[in-house]
Write an enzyme that holds these catalytic residues in place. Structure first.
Site, PDB file in Angstrom:
ATOM      1  N   GLY A 166       0.859  -1.184   0.000  1.00  0.00           N
ATOM      2  CA  GLY A 166       0.000   0.000   0.000  1.00  0.00           C
ATOM      3  C   GLY A 166       0.887   1.221   0.000  1.00  0.00           C
ATOM      4  N   THR A 184       4.111  -2.910   6.210  1.00  0.00           N
ATOM      5  CA  THR A 184       5.107  -2.270   7.070  1.00  0.00           C
ATOM      6  C   THR A 184       5.353  -3.006   8.372  1.00  0.00           C
ATOM      7  OG1 THR A 184       3.304  -0.870   7.862  1.00  0.00           O
ATOM      8  CG2 THR A 184       4.710   0.038   6.148  1.00  0.00           C
ATOM      9  N   GLU A 200       8.066   6.556   5.487  1.00  0.00           N
ATOM     10  CA  GLU A 200       8.288   7.329   4.272  1.00  0.00           C
ATOM     11  C   GLU A 200       9.540   8.205   4.334  1.00  0.00           C
ATOM     12  OE1 GLU A 200       4.342   8.681   2.454  1.00  0.00           O
ATOM     13  OE2 GLU A 200       3.830   8.423   4.553  1.00  0.00           O
TER      14      GLU A 200
END
Length: 737
Positions: free
Chosen positions: A235, A465, A697
């Site tokens: 995702g 993650t 990120e």
């Protein structure tokens, strides 16, 4: 308390994934389900004047074919809580806004039958010339009124005056191409109606947003919609908002009174899921001879679609990373006949690449080490918030430790000065910075049963993650149980609310909720024990009792103890607790990125041979999953900088490489040495989340420029138009691009 948090625990869902036991959305089988397939427009700016579906309808297995002429009517969702960023829904009228827009939806008994029938739909268009060239339309740029993170035009001080005060100025422009997500798992939707109740199995990193958006589009109460997404095969932002195919599938399932399943093809995802838009950046930076910044002007122009103007590539790094008295940041848009862009992992990476490359150029103009330039302008407090302190910031330590680990002191700063035979060697660095917080939080529910096991539920997501694992660790430590005694459940809107898994908000938001709920449950457990006449802890002050490894004990007399299982069993019912959502405090994860490249000067071939990153992500919850996030960001940076490029036929407005054979992403063979280090100090502004901060990120926001800066150091050629491909390095000798 047991050192569960911080341990490099292997993924609790790892075995299920590698053995195939994990059921992804497209794997879910629903009895009686029909299968859909999209027919996409082949033109970019047109109106449908005829659509012949007779051959498709007569094709074996076909149940129905929907076009704008017979598609159920849908409302464009705009209500609070919805996440639908397009302003139109396809199949509602004859207008075509971009190539690849759905013009028909075929429903059949099998996927193969639907796909074949889709090829039989014949569409006629009244076409007009599309505008699909950003460079040619720059004079049409405009500043949208608002963005995802506030105004699109922000000024601090007087940049014109600041540039006039500078001893050294640079004025440079950079471009980045369109990028696509290319997650391993394609987007998929299965819609199942039971009377007025709808269940959707969806590849979503925002199940609550999906619930609200589908309900608004179909005109049903949100309470009648349930969305499930247990596993997600990647995702990267595309699965955050709701896209038209989900709404259309749900509407058709209601119309047919049958479950309908749609799995996008790889090619369909290139126009149905959003993308990182093509951008143009201009930076003007002024500095004193000692490296002190006097002004920064940063104007970013991004492609948007003809029906929306939302921008995603925020310029927060320019506003937040460095102390500078005069700053102007402008985000512009150019509306083209192309699909709608979307958030894509590390939206700040575009602006960060421009800023960090421009600072490298400035360092050469000044004759100053690029780390020293950044330290001269170090922002200990947040320039965006009038100097308010960060919850924590240890970027100086990241520079020092990263440089030591990489061996930066051995770098000869002269371009083309470092060689291995005929191979040119370049070293580059850049700063990483990514906001992580400032978003709605999450709720959580925990239940401890008589067998000493705890079930913890949150309507969040694991987008690859490690959420299953990390939240199991947080719950176990907060409850005083072993990780094996915690069952962390997610991916169901029947569970307590959670924000979209995006913007690095899951760890600070969900982690805080899990900690609060589990801490409340642990206190309730202790209160039950000390009030229980049958417990060895009867009458012990509650503040003297600790829970560890499923055992409650008196810290003054450790032999005085009871087990969680025994306490709950005697209590006669499970111990339960909940936590309501609390807004996530703003956070900022930073780091120092270093890259080594080797360049074959004859072929222009670049190989990234070393990538080092040292980061401040607050407290480390799981060193293994955090390191994995760093590695993923570094690998993606290789693609961002050297190879990824969605190609658009600018005359037709058509994507010409919608596949992994033409869209080049790095593979294992492209990657050499990657090392990641972490400061591991808690963020004092987010102690609810045990001092952790969102991080996933962050690495890419620095690593792309570090690679590009290393290429310049190796070759003396500044490639300002990404990707840095071989042709750009073997063109005429000398000069910058």
């Amino acid at each position: 308390m047991s050192p569960i948090v911080g341990s490099p625990l292997a993924r609790v869902d790892g075995r299920a994934k590698v053995t195939g036991a994990a059921t992804y959305t497209a794997d879910i089988e629903v009895r009686g389900a029909l299968h859909g397939f999209l027919v996409l427009s082949t033109v970019a700016n047109a109106r449908i004047i005829g659509i012949n579906v007779r051959n498709a309808e007569r094709s074996p297995g076909v149940v129905a074919v929907y076009t704008h002429e017979n598609m159920p009517r849908l409302a464009v969702p705009t209500e609070q809580g919805t996440v639908y960023w397009k302003r139109v829904i396809p199949l509602q009228n004859a207008d075509i806004h971009h190539s690849g827009q759905p013009v028909a939806y075929v429903v059949a008994q099998t996927p193969e039958q639907a796909r074949h029938a889709a090829s039989l739909v014949d569409v006629s268009y009244d076409t007009s010339t599309p505008q699909a060239d950003l460079a040619a339309a720059m004079d049409e740029a405009f500043v949208p009124t608002s963005g995802l993170k506030g105004p699109n035009d922000v000024t601090r001080g007087d940049p014109v005056s600041g540039l006039a005060q500078a001893d050294v100025r640079i004025d440079v422009s950079y471009t980045t191409p369109m990028h696509h997500h290319n997650a391993l798992e394609p987007s998929a939707t299965t819609a199942v109606w039971d009377g007025e109740k709808l269940t959707i199995y969806e590849t979503a990193q925002g199940i609550n947003a999906t619930k609200a958006t589908v309900a608004a589009a179909l005109g049903v109460p949100p309470a009648n919609v349930r969305v499930l997404s247990r596993f997600l095969g990647g995702g990267f932002g595309a699965k955050g908002p709701v896209w038209p195919h989900t709404l259309i599938t749900a509407a058709i399932a209601r119309e047919l009174r049958r479950p309908v399943k749609l799995v996008l093809s790889r090619a369909h995802a290139y126009t149905s899921n959003g993308h990182r838009p093509e951008t143009h950046q201009r930076l003007r930076i002024g500095a004193k001879r000692d490296g002190t910044l006097t002004a920064i002007e940063h104007v970013t122009t991004s492609q948007v679609g003809r029906t929306e103007d939302l921008l995603f590539n925020t310029s927060e790094p320019t506003r937040m990373l460095y102390t500078c008295p005069h700053v102007r940041v402008t985000q512009q848009a150019v509306a083209l006949h192309l699909p709608a862009p979307s958030m894509m992992r590390s939206p700040e990476a575009v602006a960060s690449h421009g800023l960090e490359t421009a600072l490298d150029e400035l360092s050469y103009e000044l004759g100053m080490d690029p780390i020293e330039l950044r330290l001269r302008n170090y922002a200990a407090d947040n320039p965006e918030e009038d100097g308010a302190p960060f919850g924590s910031k240890h970027l100086e330590e990241c520079y020092r430790r990263g440089a030591d680990a990489f061996g930066w002191h051995r770098r000869d700063p002269r371009p083309r000065s470092m060689r291995d035979g005929d191979t040119l060697i370049g070293w580059g660095m850049a700063t990483a910075g990514h906001t992580a917080g400032g978003r709605p939080g999450a709720g959580a529910r925990v239940m401890i049963s008589a067998d000493g096991q705890a079930v913890v539920q949150v309507a969040t997501h694991d987008i690859g993650t490690g959420t299953y694992t990390v939240m199991s660790q947080v719950a176990a430590e907060s409850l005083g149980l072993d990780v094996d005694d915690v069952d962390f459940q997610l991916g169901d809107t029947a569970y307590p609310f959670a924000f979209v898994s995006a913007a690095s908000a899951t760890v600070p938001g969900v982690g805080a909720a899990v900690n609060r709920a589990c801490t409340t449950a642990r206190r309730a457990l202790i209160d039950i024990a000390v009030a229980d006449t049958r417990s060895p802890l009867r009458g012990v002050p509650a503040d003297r009792i600790t829970v560890e490894d499923g055992v409650l004990y008196d810290t003054d007399r450790r032999t005085r103890r009871d087990t969680v299982r025994a306490v709950v069993t005697r209590h006669g019912e499970p111990v339960e607790a909940t936590a309501n959502p609390v807004f996530i405090p703003p956070g900022y994860s930073t780091g120092a990125c270093f890259a080594e490249v080797r360049v074959n000067p004859r072929l222009g071939q670049v190989r990234v041979t070393r990538m080092y990153g040292y980061f401040d992500a607050g407290r480390v919850l799981n060193r293994r999953t955090l390191r994995s996030q760093g590695i993923g960001g570094a690998v993606w940076a290789v693609g961002f900088t050297l190879s990824e490029h969605t190609l658009v036929d600018q005359h037709l407005g058509r994507i010409v490489n919608p596949n992994l054979s033409g869209y080049l992403v790095p593979v294992n063979a492209d990657i050499d040495e990657i090392r990641m280090g972490f400061v591991d100090k808690p963020d004092l502004a987010n102690l609810d989340a045990l001092g952790a901060r969102g991080f996933g990120e962050t690495p890419m926001t620095g690593m792309t420029a570090a690679i590009g800066n290393a290429v310049y150091h190796a070759t003396g050629r500044r490639i300002r138009d990404l990707p840095i491909t071989q042709d750009k390095l073997i063109e005429e000798e000398g000069g910058a691009r």
